[in-house]
Scaffold this active site. Sequence first.
Site, PDB file in Angstrom:
ATOM      1  NE  ARG A 112      -6.214   1.481  -0.149  1.00 20.10           N
ATOM      2  CZ  ARG A 112      -6.299   2.638   0.407  1.00 20.10           C
ATOM      3  NH1 ARG A 112      -5.229   3.282   1.025  1.00 20.10           N
ATOM      4  NH2 ARG A 112      -7.335   3.262   0.559  1.00 20.10           N
ATOM      5  CG  HIS A 131     -13.642   2.605   2.686  1.00 16.51           C
ATOM      6  ND1 HIS A 131     -14.413   3.651   3.324  1.00 16.51           N
ATOM      7  CD2 HIS A 131     -12.443   3.085   3.217  1.00 16.51           C
ATOM      8  CE1 HIS A 131     -13.645   4.553   4.175  1.00 16.51           C
ATOM      9  NE2 HIS A 131     -12.444   4.106   4.176  1.00 16.51           N
ATOM     10  NE  ARG A 162     -11.435  12.182   4.651  1.00 18.98           N
ATOM     11  CZ  ARG A 162     -11.288  10.695   4.072  1.00 18.98           C
ATOM     12  NH1 ARG A 162     -11.984  10.375   3.401  1.00 18.98           N
ATOM     13  NH2 ARG A 162     -10.575   9.982   5.072  1.00 18.98           N
ATOM     14  CD  GLU A 200      -9.091  -1.679   3.954  1.00 19.58           C
ATOM     15  OE1 GLU A 200      -9.303  -0.946   3.055  1.00 19.58           O
ATOM     16  OE2 GLU A 200      -8.682  -1.228   5.030  1.00 19.58           O
ATOM     17  CG  ASN A 233      -1.895   1.076   1.163  1.00 24.90           C
ATOM     18  OD1 ASN A 233      -1.753   2.037   0.327  1.00 24.90           O
ATOM     19  ND2 ASN A 233      -2.702   1.216   2.256  1.00 24.90           N
TER      20      ASN A 233
END
Length: 401
Positions: free
Chosen positions: A93, A183, A244, A387, A7
């Site tokens: 990823r 996601h 956010r 993940e 990643n």
Amino acid sequence: MNILVINAGSSSLKYQLLNPETGDLLAKGLCERIGIDGKFTYKPQIAGKQVLDAVDVAMPTHSEAIQTVMNALVDAENGVVASMAEIDAVGHRVVHGGEAFNKSVLITDEVMKALEDCIPLAPLHNPANITGINACTAVMGKDVPQVAVFDTAFHQTMPAKAYMYALPYEYYENDKVRRYGFHGTSHKYVAGRAAAMLGKNIEDVKLISCHLGNGSSVTAIDGGKSVDTSMGFTPLAGLPMGTRAGDLDAGILEFLMNKYGMDIKEMVSILNKKSGVQGVSGVSSDFRDLENAFKDGNDRAGLAVDMFNYGVKKLIGSYAAAMGGVDAIIFTAGVGENSASQRLAIASDLEFMGVKMDAEANAVRGKETVISAADSKVKVLLIPTNEELMIAMDTAAIVKG
Ligand code: ADP
């Protein structure tokens, strides 16, 4: 079979070496401050092997970072494999696959070109992912297969009514402005686990997956396919998050920019970095801090958490309506896996739609558990996300053909 999962960020790179067939993790760690000075962390999962914690290693580029990872993995004393030949493939990823990728793919020159084409959609993330792929090719050679696993791919099954914005149609046609969702790897993983926990085929269940962490999104999954999701063209949409803003009236932008003489860059920076539960509470972006601050009498911390929980609850209701029902609600990621109080706040008072929590079963952290009452028509499930394992499983499936 051993898969190296990468990643890559702009100045950092997380890695795991794992066996997708058994789920066994051999080693994990991270390279930080790439291009600055370089810090290397290595955590072999075999007893007696030495852990390295943020040690100094020069990493002028991602290639030195990957070389450092390789050296550690095959090290005679503290490595976890005998040689690089024991690493069968690399799974990357990749944040944005646009409309070009609806599933994971073997990386070829053509795929690299398509990834470049997706850069405008994720200008901060995709270039780093591409750099990570090139670094692996440089260090491992062209013969080790590499696979791209996209955050967006799982959501490519959404129908147009869910992914279109009500803007002039040419912005979709010419500029690819639409909901993509993120996601996806996590939502796909927990959906698969949920079907297994329910003892049903994934084709036969309607699920609502709540990935609640620093970044949060909720996805409606009907028969194993994403049919709607709360993040949008960018990961700024949907729920209020750590920093956010999530969804808001676009008219606010003009109002604030005019009033304070801000340009769009400043405005977007506020929406990404100074909003969410941090912005509302003025305390922290971390839900643990908010819970503590609220206990100490800080009402704005309580309000921020309430707003977040309420947002998740509304999404659950709307996605149940969208799918014409729901068999199970899934909680995952940092908040979803750890915060019993937030799970309870979100999933309480939903008896009208067949959801009945079991407060005792819910008092659990980080392990696959049914947290609804035995007589709850809709099951509520805590499922830790993984993940990296999902990326390794996808990579193995593609490499095996
Ligand atoms: P990311 O989106 O960065 O991957 P995570 O999924 O790791 O984030 O979630 C991180 C968030 O999880 C933290 O910001 C923290 O608020 C939350 N969290 C972790 N443990 C707890 C806990 N015990 N109670 C409430 N929130 C928690």
